[in-house]
Scaffold this motif. Structure first.
Motif, PDB file in Angstrom:
ATOM      1  N   GLU A  99      -1.593   6.707  11.705  1.00  0.00           N
ATOM      2  CA  GLU A  99      -2.925   6.245  11.325  1.00  0.00           C
ATOM      3  C   GLU A  99      -3.855   7.379  10.917  1.00  0.00           C
ATOM      4  O   GLU A  99      -4.681   7.220  10.016  1.00  0.00           O
ATOM      5  N   TRP A 100      -3.737   8.528  11.554  1.00  0.00           N
ATOM      6  CA  TRP A 100      -4.624   9.639  11.229  1.00  0.00           C
ATOM      7  C   TRP A 100      -4.374  10.147   9.811  1.00  0.00           C
ATOM      8  O   TRP A 100      -5.302  10.389   9.050  1.00  0.00           O
ATOM      9  N   ARG A 101      -3.104  10.280   9.463  1.00  0.00           N
ATOM     10  CA  ARG A 101      -2.776  10.775   8.124  1.00  0.00           C
ATOM     11  C   ARG A 101      -3.193   9.758   7.062  1.00  0.00           C
ATOM     12  O   ARG A 101      -3.684  10.134   5.994  1.00  0.00           O
ATOM     13  N   ARG A 102      -3.000   8.479   7.361  1.00  0.00           N
ATOM     14  CA  ARG A 102      -3.389   7.435   6.409  1.00  0.00           C
ATOM     15  C   ARG A 102      -4.908   7.371   6.248  1.00  0.00           C
ATOM     16  O   ARG A 102      -5.431   7.299   5.137  1.00  0.00           O
ATOM     17  N   SER A 103      -5.631   7.405   7.362  1.00  0.00           N
ATOM     18  CA  SER A 103      -7.093   7.294   7.319  1.00  0.00           C
ATOM     19  C   SER A 103      -7.756   8.522   6.707  1.00  0.00           C
ATOM     20  O   SER A 103      -8.839   8.431   6.133  1.00  0.00           O
ATOM     21  N   LEU A 104      -7.098   9.670   6.842  1.00  0.00           N
ATOM     22  CA  LEU A 104      -7.668  10.915   6.333  1.00  0.00           C
ATOM     23  C   LEU A 104      -7.841  10.892   4.815  1.00  0.00           C
ATOM     24  O   LEU A 104      -8.709  11.593   4.268  1.00  0.00           O
ATOM     25  N   ILE A 105      -7.075  10.065   4.124  1.00  0.00           N
ATOM     26  CA  ILE A 105      -7.171   9.997   2.663  1.00  0.00           C
ATOM     27  C   ILE A 105      -8.581   9.596   2.234  1.00  0.00           C
ATOM     28  O   ILE A 105      -9.166  10.194   1.323  1.00  0.00           O
ATOM     29  N   GLY A 106      -9.133   8.578   2.890  1.00  0.00           N
ATOM     30  CA  GLY A 106     -10.482   8.131   2.556  1.00  0.00           C
ATOM     31  C   GLY A 106     -11.527   9.200   2.838  1.00  0.00           C
ATOM     32  O   GLY A 106     -12.477   9.374   2.066  1.00  0.00           O
ATOM     33  N   THR A 107     -11.365   9.919   3.949  1.00  0.00           N
ATOM     34  CA  THR A 107     -12.314  10.980   4.292  1.00  0.00           C
ATOM     35  C   THR A 107     -12.291  12.099   3.252  1.00  0.00           C
ATOM     36  O   THR A 107     -13.345  12.594   2.826  1.00  0.00           O
ATOM     37  N   ILE A 108     -11.094  12.497   2.833  1.00  0.00           N
ATOM     38  CA  ILE A 108     -10.985  13.563   1.830  1.00  0.00           C
ATOM     39  C   ILE A 108     -11.605  13.117   0.508  1.00  0.00           C
ATOM     40  O   ILE A 108     -12.262  13.901  -0.190  1.00  0.00           O
ATOM     41  N   ARG A 109     -11.438  11.851   0.161  1.00  0.00           N
ATOM     42  CA  ARG A 109     -12.060  11.345  -1.057  1.00  0.00           C
ATOM     43  C   ARG A 109     -13.584  11.450  -0.960  1.00  0.00           C
ATOM     44  O   ARG A 109     -14.257  11.853  -1.917  1.00  0.00           O
ATOM     45  N   SER A 155       0.825  -1.208   0.000  1.00  0.00           N
ATOM     46  CA  SER A 155       0.000   0.000   0.000  1.00  0.00           C
ATOM     47  C   SER A 155       0.862   1.261   0.000  1.00  0.00           C
ATOM     48  O   SER A 155       2.077   1.222   0.198  1.00  0.00           O
ATOM     49  N   VAL A 156       0.189   2.384  -0.194  1.00  0.00           N
ATOM     50  CA  VAL A 156       0.899   3.671  -0.232  1.00  0.00           C
ATOM     51  C   VAL A 156       1.468   4.030   1.133  1.00  0.00           C
ATOM     52  O   VAL A 156       2.325   4.911   1.243  1.00  0.00           O
ATOM     53  N   ALA A 157       1.034   3.326   2.183  1.00  0.00           N
ATOM     54  CA  ALA A 157       1.587   3.570   3.519  1.00  0.00           C
ATOM     55  C   ALA A 157       3.097   3.336   3.542  1.00  0.00           C
ATOM     56  O   ALA A 157       3.826   4.005   4.283  1.00  0.00           O
ATOM     57  N   TYR A 158       3.588   2.415   2.722  1.00  0.00           N
ATOM     58  CA  TYR A 158       5.032   2.159   2.635  1.00  0.00           C
ATOM     59  C   TYR A 158       5.728   3.280   1.860  1.00  0.00           C
ATOM     60  O   TYR A 158       6.722   3.850   2.337  1.00  0.00           O
ATOM     61  N   ASP A 159       5.223   3.615   0.684  1.00  0.00           N
ATOM     62  CA  ASP A 159       5.882   4.619  -0.163  1.00  0.00           C
ATOM     63  C   ASP A 159       5.952   5.982   0.505  1.00  0.00           C
ATOM     64  O   ASP A 159       6.921   6.721   0.304  1.00  0.00           O
ATOM     65  N   LEU A 160       4.927   6.316   1.281  1.00  0.00           N
ATOM     66  CA  LEU A 160       4.877   7.649   1.892  1.00  0.00           C
ATOM     67  C   LEU A 160       5.269   7.630   3.369  1.00  0.00           C
ATOM     68  O   LEU A 160       5.113   8.638   4.066  1.00  0.00           O
ATOM     69  N   GLY A 161       5.757   6.483   3.861  1.00  0.00           N
ATOM     70  CA  GLY A 161       6.264   6.404   5.229  1.00  0.00           C
ATOM     71  C   GLY A 161       5.223   6.675   6.291  1.00  0.00           C
ATOM     72  O   GLY A 161       5.469   7.436   7.226  1.00  0.00           O
ATOM     73  N   MET A 162       4.033   6.043   6.169  1.00  0.00           N
ATOM     74  CA  MET A 162       2.963   6.269   7.143  1.00  0.00           C
ATOM     75  C   MET A 162       2.816   5.065   8.074  1.00  0.00           C
ATOM     76  O   MET A 162       1.710   4.628   8.383  1.00  0.00           O
ATOM     77  N   ALA A 163       3.942   4.527   8.551  1.00  0.00           N
ATOM     78  CA  ALA A 163       3.929   3.300   9.341  1.00  0.00           C
ATOM     79  C   ALA A 163       2.973   3.370  10.532  1.00  0.00           C
ATOM     80  O   ALA A 163       2.092   2.536  10.687  1.00  0.00           O
ATOM     81  N   CYS A 164       3.153   4.342  11.399  1.00  0.00           N
ATOM     82  CA  CYS A 164       2.306   4.460  12.592  1.00  0.00           C
ATOM     83  C   CYS A 164       1.494   5.752  12.584  1.00  0.00           C
ATOM     84  O   CYS A 164       0.992   6.186  13.623  1.00  0.00           O
TER      85      CYS A 164
END
Length: 561
Positions: A153-163, A142-151
């Motif tokens: 969670e808020w930044r990773r989860s926010l993507i779905g909300t913005i969509r 997932s993009v969590a690896y490419d963008l360094g979002m290991a822990c």
């Protein structure tokens, strides 16, 4: 002599020209469901399935990846995910899961004993836990690896909300395009925009670029489903319309099932993006071979085109459509347009809608209750899909199962609403869903099958409730203001869907079961609020605010919906 001409001879048409409308033509002339409708259904089902990919692909492309701290004292240049010494350096739970974000502190500055290739527990202080400086990822899917979002969670989860915020903006834009240039144009543009904008995301290398791509794609393409729904259902006779609606809805779920299987076969997010979005470029061809809306043609006064299309439908279905029938239909459409203009002028002289609502206490009560139902339903519905990929077991099969169970949920609603009424169905759905959430919280993680069954029952009941809400909400409001008040409830319901992608972060921030406790609380509340509204089964759709307030106060003989 055509059936329409027979009606005219009997005097029915002259007495009431509105008796001859598109439904009458479908019923008596060109057929409720023939080869043309079947062909349109196939096109619709394919488009609906592909549109579903764009709506929920973020579940996989932004999925959580299990991580652990990089242990410089022990890890080599190419660290393994689960070396034999890991429990010496990283906290491990009773279930065997590794802490994603913490490690044990050092007791000395000694490096690992290279000669024996060991990493003894004596190097670490198990009473001291430190956040990771660097991470080791279980995979790079997932993009969590490419963008360094290991822990993060808020930044990773926010993507779905913005969509989903983009999807909310898309609705009025697509509605404008649909009314201005036609349903076919709106559908083609939305589907094509979804395709090429989605493909551009393949080259996203920054968080802002990825999020902006998701947002713009949703704004430009997420509104196509409404046009698709209209195009198919209006060509189907009233006898088959409920089944047509259920078919379109089911095809959306089938699309999600297919996406889960495709993601399983192509797990890398960049490759998955290309596989899902490239086929959608071909939807631009819908502009040439998909039919336009007959009603849209007539609303724009383009009667020659609407009549040519109806003749084409009749020809494909092996039927004959008389010119006399088309003439009567045109007169009916012109008369209806005049009546709409008169009604619009009359409405302009009425008090504002909010004033009318506050003058009728029962309607005001419903305006406070129905948004809660919608927020609850969308919140739980989307949250269960989002969280399905974090369940124990195969994330792809879990998502497929959760999507698949929506299909019988929708069809069950169609059956039960006419059998036992609207209120028992909604109360039962909400409270069974709440019971399942509570059961899920207290079910051991080792009981994988039991947990999944409880989870699936939750999704089944909330899918049933979602379908029921469309019917029940519309029946609670008067005809003249039904669209506005229905839109008010469903629009506030977007709060639930926009919050849903954040639930994994909420659980990670506080405690894992918190989202499910929230689901249960909302479902219990919504089920209780159903007692405040009247049963509408077998009642006449209210025309005025007074009629709507009187629902349940006296019996009315009408056909069931």
């Amino acid at each position: 002599m055509s059936k329409i001409e027979e009606l005219k001879v009997k005097g029915d048409v002259e007495a009431d020209p509105h008796k001859v409308d598109l439904d009458t033509i479908l019923e008596n002339e060109i057929g409720n469901f023939g080869k043309f409708q079947l062909r349109t259904m196939i096109v619709t089902v394919i488009a609906s399935a592909m549109l579903s990919w764009g709506a929920t692909e973020y579940v996989f492309t932004t999925a959580r990846i299990s991580t652990r701290c990089l242990i410089p004292e022990c890890d080599g240049d190419q660290p393994e995910w689960s070396p034999y010494w890991l429990s010496n350096a990283v906290p491990v739970s009773s279930t065997g899961s590794v802490d994603n974000c913490q490690r044990f502190g050092n007791v000395s500055a000694l490096s690992r004993l290279v000669e024996s290739d060991t990493c003894p527990s004596t190097l670490f202080d198990t009473d001291t836990r430190l956040p990771c400086d660097e991470y080791v990822y279980e995979n790079t899917h997932s993009v969590a690896y490419d963008l360094g979002m290991a822990c993060d969670e808020w930044r990773r989860s926010l993507i779905g909300t913005i969509r989903l915020i983009g999807s909310m903006i898309a609705a009025p834009l697509a509605g404008f395009a649909s009314d201005r240039w036609g349903r076919r144009v709106a559908l083609s543009l939305c589907a094509f925009n979804t395709g090429w904008l989605g493909i551009l995301r393949y080259w996203s290398n920054t968080y802002f670029g990825f999020v902006f791509s998701e947002f713009i794609e949703a704004v430009a393409g997420a509104g196509g489903f409404a046009s698709l729904y209209i195009l198919f259902t209006e060509f189907v006779g009233s006898r088959y319309r409920v089944a047509a609606v259920a078919t379109v809805t089911s095809s959306f779920s089938v699309g999600q099932v297919l996406m889960g299987l495709i993601a399983w076969a192509v797990p890398n997010w960049r490759h998955l993006t290309l596989v899902l979005y490239f086929p959608q470029l071909f939807t631009l061809s819908y502009f040439w071979f998909a039919p336009e809306s007959v009603r849209w043609y007539m609303s724009k006064g383009r009667f020659e085109e609407s009549e040519a299309l109806l003749k084409k439908v009749a020809k494909v279905n092996g039927r004959t459509l008389s010119d006399k029938s088309l003439e009567v239909l045109r007169r009916s459409a012109e008369e209806e347009a005049k009546n709409r203009a008169i009604e619009a002028e009359r409405k302009s002289a009425e008090p504002w809608l909010i004033v009318q609502v506050f003058r009728h206490k029962q309607i005001l009560l419903r305006c406070m209750v129905t948004p809660v139902w919608w927020i609850t339903s969308t919140f739980i519905y989307y949250s269960l899909s989002v969280n399905s990929v974090n369940l124990t077991g195969n994330r792809y099969l879990n998502f497929v199962a959760v999507s698949l169970v929506e299909i019988p949920g929708g069809w069950t609603a169609v059956y039960l609403l006419g059998k036992i009424g609207r209120k028992p169905v909604l109360i039962g759905c909400y409270w069974v869903c709440a019971a399942c959430q509570i059961t899920y919280i207290f079910t051991s993680k080792d009981m994988i099958t039991v947990s999944l069954i409880v989870y699936l029952i939750s999704k089944y009941t909330i899918a049933l409730a979602m379908t029921s809400l469309y019917v029940y909400t519309a029946e609670l409001y008067p005809t003249k203001r039904r669209h506005s008040l229905f839109a008010f409830s469903s629009m506030l319901g977007k709060i639930g869907s926009m919050t849903a992608p954040l639930t994994p972060a909420i659980g990670h921030q506080w405690f894992e079961e918190l989202p499910f406790l929230m689901f249960a609380s909302f479902a219990l509340l919504s089920g209780a609020l159903v007692f405040l509204t009247p049963e509408t089964q077998g009642t006449k759709l209210p025309e005025t605010f007074e009629d709507a307030e009187n629902i349940g106060r006296k019996n009315k003989k009408t056909a069931k919906i």
